[in-house]
Write a protein that holds these residues in place. Structure first.
Motif, PDB file in Angstrom:
ATOM      1  N   ARG A  24       0.828  -1.204   0.000  1.00  0.00           N
ATOM      2  CA  ARG A  24       0.000   0.000   0.000  1.00  0.00           C
ATOM      3  C   ARG A  24       0.865   1.259   0.000  1.00  0.00           C
ATOM      4  NH1 ARG A  24      -2.168  -3.004   4.051  1.00  0.00           N
ATOM      5  NH2 ARG A  24      -1.343  -1.567   5.618  1.00  0.00           N
ATOM      6  N   GLY A  25       0.397   2.257  -0.729  1.00  0.00           N
ATOM      7  CA  GLY A  25       1.056   3.552  -0.710  1.00  0.00           C
ATOM      8  C   GLY A  25       0.628   4.361   0.502  1.00  0.00           C
ATOM      9  N   MET A  26       1.095   5.594   0.566  1.00  0.00           N
ATOM     10  CA  MET A  26       0.726   6.460   1.685  1.00  0.00           C
ATOM     11  C   MET A  26       1.064   7.898   1.353  1.00  0.00           C
ATOM     12  SD  MET A  26       3.760   5.841   4.505  1.00  0.00           S
ATOM     13  CE  MET A  26       3.496   4.080   4.555  1.00  0.00           C
ATOM     14  N   ALA A  27       0.544   8.807   2.158  1.00  0.00           N
ATOM     15  CA  ALA A  27       0.867  10.230   2.034  1.00  0.00           C
ATOM     16  C   ALA A  27       1.997  10.566   2.999  1.00  0.00           C
ATOM     17  CB  ALA A  27      -0.356  11.083   2.335  1.00  0.00           C
ATOM     18  N   VAL A  28       2.930  11.382   2.537  1.00  0.00           N
ATOM     19  CA  VAL A  28       4.048  11.869   3.339  1.00  0.00           C
ATOM     20  C   VAL A  28       4.005  13.389   3.302  1.00  0.00           C
ATOM     21  CG1 VAL A  28       6.561  11.962   3.574  1.00  0.00           C
ATOM     22  CG2 VAL A  28       5.459   9.867   2.738  1.00  0.00           C
ATOM     23  N   GLU A  29       4.133  14.024   4.448  1.00  0.00           N
ATOM     24  CA  GLU A  29       4.185  15.486   4.493  1.00  0.00           C
ATOM     25  C   GLU A  29       5.537  15.913   5.068  1.00  0.00           C
ATOM     26  OE1 GLU A  29       0.793  18.413   5.542  1.00  0.00           O
ATOM     27  OE2 GLU A  29       1.947  18.202   7.406  1.00  0.00           O
ATOM     28  N   ALA A  30       6.281  16.699   4.296  1.00  0.00           N
ATOM     29  CA  ALA A  30       7.557  17.254   4.752  1.00  0.00           C
ATOM     30  C   ALA A  30       7.414  18.770   4.763  1.00  0.00           C
ATOM     31  CB  ALA A  30       8.692  16.830   3.825  1.00  0.00           C
ATOM     32  N   ALA A  31       7.484  19.368   5.947  1.00  0.00           N
ATOM     33  CA  ALA A  31       7.250  20.801   6.097  1.00  0.00           C
ATOM     34  C   ALA A  31       8.553  21.530   6.409  1.00  0.00           C
ATOM     35  CB  ALA A  31       6.231  21.063   7.200  1.00  0.00           C
ATOM     36  N   MET A  32       8.769  22.663   5.749  1.00  0.00           N
ATOM     37  CA  MET A  32       9.993  23.430   5.942  1.00  0.00           C
ATOM     38  C   MET A  32      10.154  23.902   7.384  1.00  0.00           C
ATOM     39  SD  MET A  32       9.735  25.713   2.440  1.00  0.00           S
ATOM     40  CE  MET A  32      11.263  26.633   2.665  1.00  0.00           C
ATOM     41  N   PHE A  33       9.102  24.474   7.950  1.00  0.00           N
ATOM     42  CA  PHE A  33       9.176  25.050   9.290  1.00  0.00           C
ATOM     43  C   PHE A  33       9.491  23.977  10.321  1.00  0.00           C
ATOM     44  CE2 PHE A  33       6.673  27.050  12.979  1.00  0.00           C
ATOM     45  CZ  PHE A  33       7.750  27.831  13.384  1.00  0.00           C
ATOM     46  N   GLU A  34       8.725  22.890  10.297  1.00  0.00           N
ATOM     47  CA  GLU A  34       8.944  21.821  11.250  1.00  0.00           C
ATOM     48  C   GLU A  34      10.306  21.150  11.049  1.00  0.00           C
ATOM     49  OE1 GLU A  34       6.088  22.678   9.832  1.00  0.00           O
ATOM     50  OE2 GLU A  34       4.391  21.554  10.648  1.00  0.00           O
ATOM     51  N   SER A  35      10.719  20.999   9.786  1.00  0.00           N
ATOM     52  CA  SER A  35      12.003  20.357   9.507  1.00  0.00           C
ATOM     53  C   SER A  35      13.157  21.165  10.072  1.00  0.00           C
ATOM     54  CB  SER A  35      12.191  20.173   7.996  1.00  0.00           C
ATOM     55  OG  SER A  35      11.265  19.250   7.469  1.00  0.00           O
ATOM     56  N   LEU A  36      13.158  22.479   9.819  1.00  0.00           N
ATOM     57  CA  LEU A  36      14.281  23.279  10.295  1.00  0.00           C
ATOM     58  C   LEU A  36      14.220  23.483  11.804  1.00  0.00           C
ATOM     59  CD1 LEU A  36      16.795  24.471   9.001  1.00  0.00           C
ATOM     60  CD2 LEU A  36      15.693  26.699   9.057  1.00  0.00           C
ATOM     61  N   ALA A  37      13.013  23.567  12.363  1.00  0.00           N
ATOM     62  CA  ALA A  37      12.900  23.662  13.821  1.00  0.00           C
ATOM     63  C   ALA A  37      13.452  22.405  14.477  1.00  0.00           C
ATOM     64  CB  ALA A  37      11.440  23.888  14.221  1.00  0.00           C
ATOM     65  N   SER A  38      13.138  21.241  13.932  1.00  0.00           N
ATOM     66  CA  SER A  38      13.669  19.992  14.459  1.00  0.00           C
ATOM     67  C   SER A  38      15.183  19.951  14.329  1.00  0.00           C
ATOM     68  CB  SER A  38      13.047  18.813  13.707  1.00  0.00           C
ATOM     69  OG  SER A  38      13.650  17.592  14.084  1.00  0.00           O
ATOM     70  N   PHE A  39      15.679  20.352  13.174  1.00  0.00           N
ATOM     71  CA  PHE A  39      17.119  20.393  12.905  1.00  0.00           C
ATOM     72  C   PHE A  39      17.829  21.299  13.908  1.00  0.00           C
ATOM     73  CE2 PHE A  39      20.766  22.045  10.452  1.00  0.00           C
ATOM     74  CZ  PHE A  39      21.289  20.879   9.910  1.00  0.00           C
ATOM     75  N   MET A  40      17.219  22.451  14.190  1.00  0.00           N
ATOM     76  CA  MET A  40      17.807  23.443  15.085  1.00  0.00           C
ATOM     77  C   MET A  40      17.805  22.964  16.534  1.00  0.00           C
ATOM     78  SD  MET A  40      19.132  26.443  15.136  1.00  0.00           S
ATOM     79  CE  MET A  40      19.294  28.027  15.970  1.00  0.00           C
ATOM     80  N   LEU A  41      16.744  22.280  16.944  1.00  0.00           N
ATOM     81  CA  LEU A  41      16.563  21.970  18.357  1.00  0.00           C
ATOM     82  C   LEU A  41      17.175  20.648  18.780  1.00  0.00           C
ATOM     83  CD1 LEU A  41      12.917  23.278  18.811  1.00  0.00           C
ATOM     84  CD2 LEU A  41      15.028  24.321  19.682  1.00  0.00           C
ATOM     85  N   VAL A  42      17.817  19.933  17.870  1.00  0.00           N
ATOM     86  CA  VAL A  42      18.488  18.692  18.261  1.00  0.00           C
ATOM     87  C   VAL A  42      19.401  18.941  19.451  1.00  0.00           C
ATOM     88  CG1 VAL A  42      20.264  17.035  17.558  1.00  0.00           C
ATOM     89  CG2 VAL A  42      18.349  17.523  16.041  1.00  0.00           C
TER      90      VAL A  42
END
Length: 405
Positions: free
Chosen positions: A191-209
């Protein structure tokens, strides 16, 4: 390019950097990436410098190993053609805002009904569940919103943006990881699926590691930042004739460095030899490093640091990378003869897969240049294709039309 994803078809509707950065890696891994553009083309084609219209340097460096199909998705014929492609595709990638994708009727539910194995990746500015979902998003905005600009201050204490399109490339890596994970899941489930990659959440996660720091705990303990990285002495260090980067990190590194400069008092100090206590006072050691480096030349320091196995390196300009001996040895820069742009330089896929079959990269395509061939593969004859061109649903470049080269 490699053959890791051979047989995987990607329909890439994305533009500028975020989506194309992710899809170029899919193409480098061997997927058949069909770049679907409007008749005006990806706006990043216009980014200077360029030798000819719609073939800017940034576009050329983001779209190798792809094929270009130019459709007018505002037309019913263009959308119907896209549906035919979706039915046989493995991945559908776009970077449109939710309202725009709704207007085109290209949401996940409808496309999944056409192809239940489809991996649908929405590369968006902000997650669809939040209040910013339909706001426009570009790197400058996201760097500012996630704290990068406020932590990267100049001597006048004004926030500064990093001089690279950081957000798009970081979020592009998250999108790539999401797509590959979804493809692996499909192999197991069918089965396929939907993937959502968001700029704001991605960079916030990257920053807060690292910078979530004391706020990892509840209640919070300490500051919302990793102190080692915010020390005023954490920077390239001045030498007698320039600057170097040096990072004594472990206890062994610091003891060797401190003995080198004659600071045995610190080399023998209990707090220096204890990693936890040292981390609390790391700014003091950075200050000692900064005070010591002006006494010798850059070459002298680099020789000493390398002898002691302390991480170090020169402070290069971008121009220096073109002549870097290591990058030359690993064939990092590639010269390609583009069919319309002549000799161009690009950088290879930095990942290497030892033992995997590989082929010469294909230069980034002109707008719509692969349209006829792609549609032939989907069973359309020349008469049907010509009718679509006449209706304005499909753009095919004409050899005499230099404005589209």
């Amino acid at each position: 390019m490699f053959e890791l994803l051979k047989g995987i078809t990607v329909l890439d509707l994305s533009t500028v950097v975020f989506g194309p950065f992710a899809s170029q890696m899919l193409a480098d891994f061997g997927a058949d990436v069909i770049k679907i553009e409007s008749p005006d083309g990806d706006i990043f084609r216009a980014a200077a410098p360029a030798r000819s219209p719609r073939m800017g340097a940034g576009y050329l460096n983001l779209n190798r190993n792809k094929r270009s199909l130019s459709l007018d998705l505002k037309s019913a014929e263009g959308r119907a053609m896209l549906d035919r492609l979706v039915a046989d595709a493995d991945v559908f990638l776009h970077n449109m805002r939710p309202k725009a994708i709704e207007r085109l009727d290209l949401g996940y539910e409808r496309l999944a009904a056409l192809n239940e194995r489809l991996i649908y990746c929405a590369a968006v500015g902000f997650g669809s569940d939040g209040p910013y979902a339909n706001d426009p998003a570009y790197d400058d905005v996201i760097q500012s919103m996630t704290g990068f600009a406020s932590m990267n201050i100049d001597p006048a204490a004004e926030p500064q943006l990093l001089p690279t399109i950081l957000t798009d490339k970081v979020a592009g890596l998250y999108a790539l990881a999401g797509i590959l994970g979804a493809l692996l899941s499909r192999e197991r489930t069918g089965r396929g699926m939907a993937v959502e990659a968001a700029m704001f959440e991605s960079l916030a996660s990257f920053m807060l590691v690292e910078h979530l720091s004391g706020h990892v705990f509840e209640p919070a303990e300490g500051t919302l930042r990793y102190d080692r990285l915010t020390s005023p002495h954490r920077r390239p260090h001045r030498t007698a004739d320039g600057y170097i980067a040096a990072l004594p990190y472990s206890t062994r590194h610091w003891v060797k460095f401190l003995r080198l400069i004659g600071r045995n008092d610190l080399a023998d100090a209990d707090w220096v030899c204890d990693a936890s206590r040292r981390s609390e006072r790391i700014g003091e050691l950075y200050a000692v490093l900064a005070e010591a480096t002006p006494a010798r030349t850059s070459a002298e320091w680099l020789t000493e640091f390398r002898r002691l196995d302390i991480p170090c390196g020169p402070v290069n300009r971008l121009e220096d990378l073109l002549d870097d001996p290591h990058l030359a040895a690993v064939d990092f820069f590639q010269r390609v003869d583009h069919p319309t742009e002549g000799a161009i330089n690009t950088v290879r896929q930095p990942l290497r897969f030892l033992g995997a079959p590989s082929h010469t990269d294909i230069p980034a395509p002109r707008l719509g240049v692969d349209g006829r061939k792609v549609l032939h593969e989907y069973g359309m004859d020349d008469a049907t294709i010509d009718n679509l061109v006449a209706a304005g649903a499909l753009y095919l470049p004409q050899e005499h039309d230099s404005s589209h080269e």
